[in-house]
Structures are given as structure tokens and as C-alpha cells.
Design a protein around this motif. Structure first.
Motif, PDB file in Angstrom:
ATOM      1  N   ALA A 287      -5.451  -2.864   5.505  1.00  0.00           N
ATOM      2  CA  ALA A 287      -6.756  -2.713   4.872  1.00  0.00           C
ATOM      3  C   ALA A 287      -7.065  -3.988   4.098  1.00  0.00           C
ATOM      4  CB  ALA A 287      -6.745  -1.515   3.929  1.00  0.00           C
TER       5      ALA A 287
ATOM      6  N   TRP B 190      -0.662   0.263   2.588  1.00  0.00           N
ATOM      7  CA  TRP B 190      -1.876  -0.246   3.235  1.00  0.00           C
ATOM      8  C   TRP B 190      -1.621  -1.400   4.188  1.00  0.00           C
ATOM      9  CZ3 TRP B 190      -4.899  -0.717  -2.030  1.00  0.00           C
ATOM     10  CH2 TRP B 190      -5.138   0.562  -2.531  1.00  0.00           C
TER      11      TRP B 190
ATOM     12  N   GLN C 106      -8.761   2.230   2.457  1.00  0.00           N
ATOM     13  CA  GLN C 106     -10.170   2.327   2.819  1.00  0.00           C
ATOM     14  C   GLN C 106     -10.528   1.215   3.805  1.00  0.00           C
ATOM     15  OE1 GLN C 106     -12.058   4.881   1.724  1.00  0.00           O
ATOM     16  NE2 GLN C 106     -10.260   5.624   0.613  1.00  0.00           N
TER      17      GLN C 106
ATOM     18  N   LEU D 280      -5.134   4.992   6.603  1.00  0.00           N
ATOM     19  CA  LEU D 280      -6.271   5.821   6.194  1.00  0.00           C
ATOM     20  C   LEU D 280      -5.850   7.190   5.683  1.00  0.00           C
ATOM     21  CD1 LEU D 280      -8.809   5.042   9.065  1.00  0.00           C
ATOM     22  CD2 LEU D 280      -8.756   4.066   6.760  1.00  0.00           C
TER      23      LEU D 280
END
Length: 260
Positions: A202, A247, A132, A124
């Protein structure tokens, strides 16, 4: 794994691979009444290409077999074939976790919630390209048992009030760890040292490209066993990683079979 990824479908007659253009961040600047804005930013792009590959399963069911076994058992034949393809698809998704740029934890390490929290924070708040929500944690059941033990470690030393520990004691662990929705995947392999590799990621980090939709073909062969249906199942897909290193984080920890 296939349910937790960003899924896209390769359009017919569009070539062999799925192509995406990924743009690097631009930098804005402050402007006053006396500023002459003469600082053009340069777009920098990279292309992500994912090429689906075929998988298949071949079975043979003779007429004699169909005439002897129960209809319930015969129905399970089809379910078993589809499950085999889904297992392979899930295992291929697990391989993406093992290929993460950064691994947290380590061989022989007991998994703690802090390791998952570290992965969530790094996704994040990534300095290059923040990820996200939603964020997922997929782990072997023995890894998640360590999180459960962390939450219930004090049971037996004090009265158990209503709260998270009481819920886990009654129902087992399920839900979120530091905003990462947790899923048990028993297909994650355990290596020879009793360690396993799950992952925190993510949803946008892993893209599953579906090529042709799953297909089933059946041929009748009278020369096989007095007559038989030869059944072919096919699927076409591939996984890829977006923003590699930013991510997705591998979660590497001990998965010795629990005894208490």
C-alpha cells in the motif's frame, strides 16, 4: 520507488529525524438503554522515527574538455550525474521491499497472478490494521513477463477474441493485477540463482522522508588540468516502513532471462 511512496519533508530546524505517532486500534461496544458504559479503552501508541542521510556525487570537468566536446554531449554530463543520484534513491527503495516481514513466492518459483492477489488480499483484509488503496506491485521486468505469459498462454491454440489476452498480445502487459497497479523496475537486482525480490505494498506502507532538497555546488580550480569546474551534488533522504508486517509483502520469484 520514490514516486510510489508516501512522501514527507523534514521541516527546517526540527531535529535530525522525522517522527510519527502510530495509534493501535480501539474497540467500540454495543450499548442498550440499560448499559452502564464503564469500559474505558486505553490508547496504545508507538513512535516511528526516520532519520534522513546524505548521498553525494563528485565530478570534475576541465575547461579543455568543455572546449572540445559538443554542447549536446556536455548537457548529457549533468543528466548523467542526476541519474546516478536517482538510481541510488531507487535502489534504496528496492531495499525496503527486500526487508518485508513476509515473503510470498520463493526461489525458483514462477510468478503467478495468484501470488500478487494473495498479497493484495492480505493488505486490504489485515486483521491487525487493514491497509488502504492505492496498492502497487513493483517487480523486475522478468517477473512481470511471467504474468504476461500467464495471460497469453492459450495463444496459438484458439482464435484470439477481443479482450485482455488480445490487448496484452498487442501491447505487452501493463495495468493492474487484482487492483495492484503494476510497475517494472529494472534496477531490482537478480541474485546468483537468477531470482529477484519485488514487492506488493500500500502507498501508505512506505514513507520517503526528504531532508534537505537536492543541491548542486560548483567550484573553479585553476590548478586542475589548466582549469576545471569541480561539481558536487547532494541529496538527503531515507525510507521507512509503517505498520511493519501488515502493508508490505515481498514477492520472491525466478527471474531467469526469458528466451520465448
Amino acid at each position: 520507488m520514490s514516486q510510489l511512496c508516501d512522501k514527507v519533508t523534514l521541516s527546517p530546524n526540527s531535529g535530525l529525524g522525522w517522527d510519527e505517532i502510530l495509534l493501535a486500534r480501539l474497540t467500540a461496544q454495543r450499548v442498550t438503554e440499560t448499559t452502564v458504559l464503564d469500559n474505558p479503552q486505553q490508547y496504545s501508541d508507538t513512535k516511528l522515527t526516520i532519520t534522513p542521510t546524505m548521498v553525494g556525487l563528485h565530478t570534475v570537468v576541465t575547461d579543455r574538455t568543455k572546449a572540445r566536446i559538443s554542447k549536446k554531449t556536455l548537457a548529457k554530463y549533468g543528466m548523467a550525474s542526476q541519474s546516478a543520484l536517482q538510481l541510488l534513491k531507487d535502489q534504496d527503495g528496492i531495499t525496503v521491499l527486500d526487508g518485508a516481514t513476509t515473503s510470498l513466492g520463493g526461489a525458483g518459483t514462477t510468478l503467478t497472478s495468484g501470488i500478487i492477489g494473495a498479497a493484495v488480499s492480505r493488505i486490504l483484509s489485515n486483521a491487525t490494521e487493514p491497509g488502504q488503496p492505492p496498492i502497487y506491485f513493483v517487480g523486475h521486468g522478468y517477473q512481470i513477463k511471467d504474468i504476461q505469459d500467464e495471460l497469453t498462454s492459450g495463444i496459438g491454440t484458439y482464435n484470439l477474441p477481443e479482450g485482455e489476452s488480445a490487448r496484452v498480445f498487442a501491447e505487452g502487459f501493463a495495468g493492474k493485477v487484482y487492483s495492484a497497479m503494476t510497475y517494472v523496475d529494472g534496477n531490482i537486482p537478480i541474485d546468483s540463482s537468477a531470482d529477484s525480490k519485488g514487492g506488493v505494498f500500500a502507498k501508505q506502507a512506505i514513507v520517503l522522508v526528504q531532508g534537505m532538497s537536492p543541491k548542486v555546488y560548483t567550484q573553479f580550480h585553476p590548478e586542475i588540468g589548466g582549469g576545471a569546474d569541480v561539481i558536487y551534488l547532494y541529496d538527503e533522504y531515507a525510507y521507512g516502513e509503517r505498520s511493519a508486517g501488515n502493508w508490505l509483502y515481498e514477492i520472491y520469484s525466478d527471474t531467469t532471462a526469458p528466451t520465448s
